[in-house]
Design a protein around this motif. Structure first.
Motif, mmCIF file in Angstrom:
data_model
loop_
_atom_site.group_PDB
_atom_site.id
_atom_site.type_symbol
_atom_site.label_atom_id
_atom_site.label_comp_id
_atom_site.label_asym_id
_atom_site.label_seq_id
_atom_site.Cartn_x
_atom_site.Cartn_y
_atom_site.Cartn_z
ATOM 1 N N THR A 122 24.737 -1.853 -37.699
ATOM 2 C CA THR A 122 23.301 -1.623 -37.617
ATOM 3 C C THR A 122 22.586 -2.734 -36.851
ATOM 4 O O THR A 122 21.647 -2.463 -36.109
ATOM 5 N N ASN A 123 23.038 -3.982 -36.998
ATOM 6 C CA ASN A 123 22.332 -5.082 -36.345
ATOM 7 C C ASN A 123 22.736 -5.299 -34.895
ATOM 8 O O ASN A 123 21.946 -5.813 -34.113
ATOM 9 N N MET A 124 23.949 -4.916 -34.535
ATOM 10 C CA MET A 124 24.409 -5.121 -33.165
ATOM 11 C C MET A 124 24.463 -3.836 -32.347
ATOM 12 O O MET A 124 24.591 -3.877 -31.134
ATOM 13 N N GLY A 125 24.407 -2.694 -33.010
ATOM 14 C CA GLY A 125 24.345 -1.428 -32.291
ATOM 15 C C GLY A 125 25.665 -0.980 -31.688
ATOM 16 O O GLY A 125 25.668 -0.233 -30.715
ATOM 17 N N THR A 126 26.793 -1.442 -32.229
ATOM 18 C CA THR A 126 28.097 -0.996 -31.747
ATOM 19 C C THR A 126 28.865 -0.355 -32.897
ATOM 20 O O THR A 126 28.731 -0.762 -34.042
ATOM 21 N N GLN A 127 29.676 0.628 -32.566
ATOM 22 C CA GLN A 127 30.486 1.279 -33.586
ATOM 23 C C GLN A 127 31.801 0.540 -33.816
ATOM 24 O O GLN A 127 32.367 0.608 -34.900
ATOM 25 N N ASP A 128 32.283 -0.162 -32.785
ATOM 26 C CA ASP A 128 33.538 -0.909 -32.878
ATOM 27 C C ASP A 128 33.252 -2.299 -33.439
ATOM 28 O O ASP A 128 32.664 -3.137 -32.766
ATOM 29 N N VAL A 129 33.645 -2.537 -34.702
ATOM 30 C CA VAL A 129 33.431 -3.823 -35.362
ATOM 31 C C VAL A 129 34.785 -4.383 -35.768
ATOM 32 O O VAL A 129 35.572 -3.706 -36.407
ATOM 33 N N ARG A 130 35.032 -5.646 -35.369
ATOM 34 C CA ARG A 130 36.303 -6.300 -35.696
ATOM 35 C C ARG A 130 36.028 -7.524 -36.554
ATOM 36 O O ARG A 130 35.235 -8.396 -36.183
ATOM 37 N N ILE A 131 36.699 -7.596 -37.692
ATOM 38 C CA ILE A 131 36.512 -8.701 -38.632
ATOM 39 C C ILE A 131 37.582 -9.745 -38.393
ATOM 40 O O ILE A 131 38.765 -9.430 -38.298
ATOM 41 N N THR A 155 31.778 -5.629 -31.540
ATOM 42 C CA THR A 155 31.217 -6.744 -32.302
ATOM 43 C C THR A 155 32.343 -7.467 -33.019
ATOM 44 O O THR A 155 33.134 -6.844 -33.719
ATOM 45 N N HIS A 156 32.369 -8.786 -32.842
ATOM 46 C CA HIS A 156 33.350 -9.633 -33.529
ATOM 47 C C HIS A 156 32.609 -10.393 -34.622
ATOM 48 O O HIS A 156 31.630 -11.083 -34.353
ATOM 49 N N VAL A 157 33.065 -10.247 -35.871
ATOM 50 C CA VAL A 157 32.417 -10.881 -37.018
ATOM 51 C C VAL A 157 33.296 -12.036 -37.477
ATOM 52 O O VAL A 157 34.457 -11.836 -37.807
ATOM 53 N N SER A 158 32.723 -13.256 -37.498
ATOM 54 C CA SER A 158 33.484 -14.425 -37.931
ATOM 55 C C SER A 158 32.714 -15.178 -39.007
ATOM 56 O O SER A 158 31.498 -15.057 -39.134
ATOM 57 N N TYR A 159 33.450 -15.977 -39.766
ATOM 58 C CA TYR A 159 32.908 -16.722 -40.902
ATOM 59 C C TYR A 159 32.337 -18.058 -40.437
ATOM 60 O O TYR A 159 32.932 -18.755 -39.614
ATOM 61 N N VAL A 160 31.166 -18.425 -40.976
ATOM 62 C CA VAL A 160 30.549 -19.722 -40.699
ATOM 63 C C VAL A 160 30.423 -20.466 -42.030
ATOM 64 O O VAL A 160 29.654 -20.053 -42.898
ATOM 65 N N PRO A 161 31.186 -21.548 -42.216
ATOM 66 C CA PRO A 161 31.082 -22.289 -43.484
ATOM 67 C C PRO A 161 29.776 -23.076 -43.549
ATOM 68 O O PRO A 161 29.403 -23.771 -42.598
ATOM 69 N N VAL A 162 29.061 -22.949 -44.672
ATOM 70 C CA VAL A 162 27.827 -23.700 -44.908
ATOM 71 C C VAL A 162 27.871 -24.273 -46.321
ATOM 72 O O VAL A 162 28.490 -23.713 -47.216
ATOM 73 N N ALA A 163 27.194 -25.415 -46.498
ATOM 74 C CA ALA A 163 27.152 -26.045 -47.812
ATOM 75 C C ALA A 163 26.129 -25.368 -48.711
ATOM 76 O O ALA A 163 26.352 -25.187 -49.907
ATOM 77 N N ASP A 164 24.973 -24.992 -48.120
ATOM 78 C CA ASP A 164 23.881 -24.428 -48.905
ATOM 79 C C ASP A 164 23.195 -23.351 -48.087
ATOM 80 O O ASP A 164 23.060 -23.477 -46.864
ATOM 81 N N PHE A 165 22.725 -22.306 -48.746
ATOM 82 C CA PHE A 165 22.078 -21.195 -48.057
ATOM 83 C C PHE A 165 20.555 -21.325 -48.014
ATOM 84 O O PHE A 165 19.884 -20.479 -47.436
ATOM 85 N N LYS A 166 20.005 -22.365 -48.633
ATOM 86 C CA LYS A 166 18.552 -22.525 -48.691
ATOM 87 C C LYS A 166 17.971 -22.770 -47.305
ATOM 88 O O LYS A 166 18.438 -23.626 -46.551
#
Length: 113
Positions: free
Chosen positions: A44-53, A93-104
């Motif tokens: 929905t946010n990138m507008g592509t049907q092909d999503v790779r995790i 769309t390529h979806v990757s993880y971003v490590p963060v300490a805090d979400f605030k």
């Protein structure tokens, strides 16, 4: 979103509130549902049907087992050109993880690669 904007390559970072999306799911379906929710969010946010995790994101989701999904997760969504010549879509769309300490205080950010 304009049609011309969907054809360009772009990378953004999002925080996905997984808890509100998997709430109410039975324990043995929580992490599989989280993976499906992330794919749907990217579509929905990138507008592509092909999503790779990315495998690192998949490992992070499954690290605490099938029942204990993290409440929030920070992901990087990258809309890229599909190099496969006989592909149905020009972009994926390529979806990757971003490590963060805090979400605030984190908001959606445009990332320059």
């Amino acid at each position: 979103m304009a049609k011309a904007a969907l054809t360009e390559v772009v990378t953004r970072e999002y925080t996905i509130h997984l808890h509100k999306r998997v709430f109410g799911a039975s324990f043995k379906k929580r992490t599989p549902k989280a993976v499906k929710v992330i794919k749907q969010f990217a579509q929905t946010n990138m507008g592509t049907q092909d999503v790779r995790i990315d495998p690192q994101l998949n490992k992070m989701l499954w690290a605490r087992g099938i029942k204990a999904v993290p409440h929030r997760i920070r992901v990087r969504l990258a809309r890229r050109r599909n190099d496969d010549e006989n592909a149905a879509e020009k972009l994926y769309t390529h979806v990757s993880y971003v490590p963060v300490a805090d979400f605030k205080g984190l908001q959606t950010q445009q990332v320059d690669e």
